[in-house]
Enzyme design. Structure first.
Site, PDB file in Angstrom:
ATOM      1  N   GLU A 105      -2.493  -1.257  -8.892  1.00  0.00           N
ATOM      2  CA  GLU A 105      -1.611  -0.364  -8.157  1.00  0.00           C
ATOM      3  C   GLU A 105      -0.205  -0.391  -8.748  1.00  0.00           C
ATOM      4  O   GLU A 105       0.243  -1.400  -9.280  1.00  0.00           O
ATOM      5  CB  GLU A 105      -1.531  -0.776  -6.686  1.00  0.00           C
ATOM      6  CG  GLU A 105      -2.858  -0.695  -5.953  1.00  0.00           C
ATOM      7  CD  GLU A 105      -2.734  -1.134  -4.511  1.00  0.00           C
ATOM      8  OE1 GLU A 105      -3.253  -0.432  -3.645  1.00  0.00           O
ATOM      9  OE2 GLU A 105      -2.102  -2.183  -4.273  1.00  0.00           O
ATOM     10  N   LYS A 108       4.167  -6.990  10.272  1.00  0.00           N
ATOM     11  CA  LYS A 108       5.321  -6.322  10.864  1.00  0.00           C
ATOM     12  C   LYS A 108       5.978  -7.212  11.912  1.00  0.00           C
ATOM     13  O   LYS A 108       5.304  -7.907  12.663  1.00  0.00           O
ATOM     14  CB  LYS A 108       4.877  -4.996  11.482  1.00  0.00           C
ATOM     15  CG  LYS A 108       4.258  -4.039  10.473  1.00  0.00           C
ATOM     16  CD  LYS A 108       3.465  -2.945  11.135  1.00  0.00           C
ATOM     17  CE  LYS A 108       2.698  -2.131  10.105  1.00  0.00           C
ATOM     18  NZ  LYS A 108       1.768  -1.166  10.722  1.00  0.00           N
TER      19      LYS A 108
END
Length: 359
Positions: free
Chosen positions: A67, A104
Site C-alpha cells: 500500500e 480511535k
C-alpha cells in the site's frame, strides 16, 4: 541473498518506485499488525520477506498487501443508511484521526479541517459504493485524506460503530433504532425513520466523543483491573454518556475491552462543545481503577491547535507525565479560533502558543 527470483525482485521494486508504494501489511491481520514502512528501495525486499513470514506464522497464509504510505493523513469516515428498496443516504462525516495504535480515542464532527469540496466527494463516493453493492442498513465507509486533499477508500464497516453517537447528536437521527426498523423491511421514508430523501438529513452544530478507558497513559497505556469503589458521572444539556459497566461496585476484568464510558457532547459552536467536553470529563470521578481521563483534555488541546495527527496522542501522554493533571477548560478552548484559521489555509502560531501555555 533473497529467496525471491530476480525477476520478481525487479518487478516489485519497479512497481513500488513507480507508484510510490512504501508499506504493506498482512492481508488477514487485525488492526494492521505486521506493517512495515519502506522509505528507501533497499528496504523493500527485507521487509517483504519479513512480513510474509510473519503472516505465514500468525495466520497460515502469507498473502500480503502493498500500500502507498500517506504522510500525515486524516482518518475520515462517512455514515450511511440504506434500505431494501435501493435508497441510500449519508449522514455526513466523522473525523477519527486521533488514534493510539490504530485505535480511535477522540472523534468529532464535522471534520472542519477538511475542505468542503473534499467532504462532498467523500459523501458522493460513500453513497455510490453503498448503492453499487446493494448495501442495506447502517454502515460506515472509511477513508484516508492526504495533505493534498486526495482521498483513499479503506474499508466499509457493516455495523454500528462506537463513535456513532456524534452523528446522532448533530443529525438528530437514532441510528440504532433506524437499523432495527430497516431490518424489519421498512423504507427510509417510513415515518418512524423519517428520511424521505438526502435533503431531509441536516447537520446541526458540533459534537465530540471521548472514550474513557481503564488504561494508564503514564504507564504506557497499561490496562488496569479491579473494582470501581466510587463513580460519579457528568450531566447537563448537550452531554451524553454511554456506559455499560461504569458504576460503583463494577468489577473491571482483563478479559474484555477497556472502554468504560463514552462521553459525547454537543453545542452550536466548536468552542462551546470543547468547553462542555472539558467540563464533563472534569465532573466524572472514578476510583479503584486507573483511567485515561488525565490524557483526554490534552488530546482535545491538540484537536484545536492542529489538523489532528494521530501521533499527537503520544505527545499528549508525555504532557500528562510532566504536568500530572487534566488541565482545564481555558487550555482546552483557547486555540479554537486558530484552528478555524488553519482549516481555511491561514497557518498561524496556534500550536506554539498552546505549547507555551501548557508548559
Amino acid at each position: 541473498e533473497t529467496g525471491l527470483h530476480k525477476s520478481t525482485v525487479h518487478r516489485l521494486l519497479s512497481s513500488m518506485c513507480a507508484r510510490g508504494y512504501v508499506q504493506r501489511d498482512a492481508e488477514t491481520s487485525v488492526y494492521r499488525a505486521g506493517m512495515r514502512l519502506c522509505e528507501m528501495p533497499e528496504d523493500v525486499i527485507p521487509a517483504f520477506e519479513l512480513v510474509k513470514n510473519e503472516a505465514r506464522k500468525a495466520f497460515g497464509n502469507d498473502d500480503i498487501f502493498m500500500e502507498k504510505f500517506l504522510v500525515e493523513p486524516k482518518h475520515i469516515e462517512v455514515q450511511v443508511l440504506g434500505d431494501e428498496y435501493g435508497n441510500v443516504v449519508h449522514l455526513y462525516e466523522r473525523d477519527c484521526s486521533l488514534q493510539r495504535r490504530y485505535q480511535k480515542v477522540v472523534e468529532f464532527t464535522p471534520a472542519f479541517s477538511v475542505d468542503e469540496k473534499v467532504r462532498q466527494a467523500l459523501y458522493d463516493d460513500a453513497v455510490k459504493i453503498a448503492k453499487y453493492v446493494g448495501y442495506v442498513n447502517a454502515g460506515t465507509l472509511e477513508f484516508l485524506v492526504d495533505r493534498d486533499g486526495n482521498h483513499y477508500f479503506i474499508e466499509m464497516n457493516p455495523r454500528i460503530q462506537v463513535e456513532h453517537t456524534v452523528t446522532e447528536m448533530v443529525t438528530g437521527i437514532d441510528l440504532v433504532r433506524s437499523q432495527i426498523l430497516i431490518a424489519e423491511g421498512r423504507p427510509l421514508s417510513d415515518p418512524d425513520i423519517g428520511i424521505p430523501s438526502q435533503d431531509a438529513v441536516h447537520l446541526n452544530g458540533y459534537a465530540i466523543q471521548c472514550r474513557v478507558t481503564t488504561e494508564d497513559p503514564a504507564n504506557n497505556f497499561a490496562p488496569d483491573t479491579g473494582k470501581i469503589t466510587a463513580y460519579r458521572s457528568a450531566g447537563g444539556f448537550g452531554i451524553r454518556l454511554d456506559g455499560g459497566n461504569a458504576y460503583t461496585g463494577a468489577v473491571i476484568s482483563p478479559y474484555y475491552d477497556s472502554l468504560l464510558v463514552k462521553v459525547t457532547t454537543w453545542d452550536s459552536t466548536f468552542e462551546g462543545v470543547c468547553r462542555k467536553a472539558a467540563r464533563a470529563i472534569r465532573e466524572i470521578h472514578v476510583r479503584g481503577v486507573k483511567t485515561n481521563m488525565n490524557l483526554l483534555p490534552k488530546l482535545q488541546v491538540d484537536i484545536v491547535v492542529s489538523e489532528v495527527d494521530p501521533g499527537l496522542v503520544v505527545a499528549a501522554a508525555n504532557r500528562v507525565l510532566h504536568t500530572g493533571g487534566a488541565g482545564d477548560g481555558k487550555i482546552f478552548v483557547s486555540g479554537v479560533q486558530d484552528v478555524m484559521r488553519v482549516s481555511t489555509g491561514e497557518m498561524g502560531t496556534a500550536a506554539l502558543n498552546m505549547e507555551e501555555e501548557i508548559a
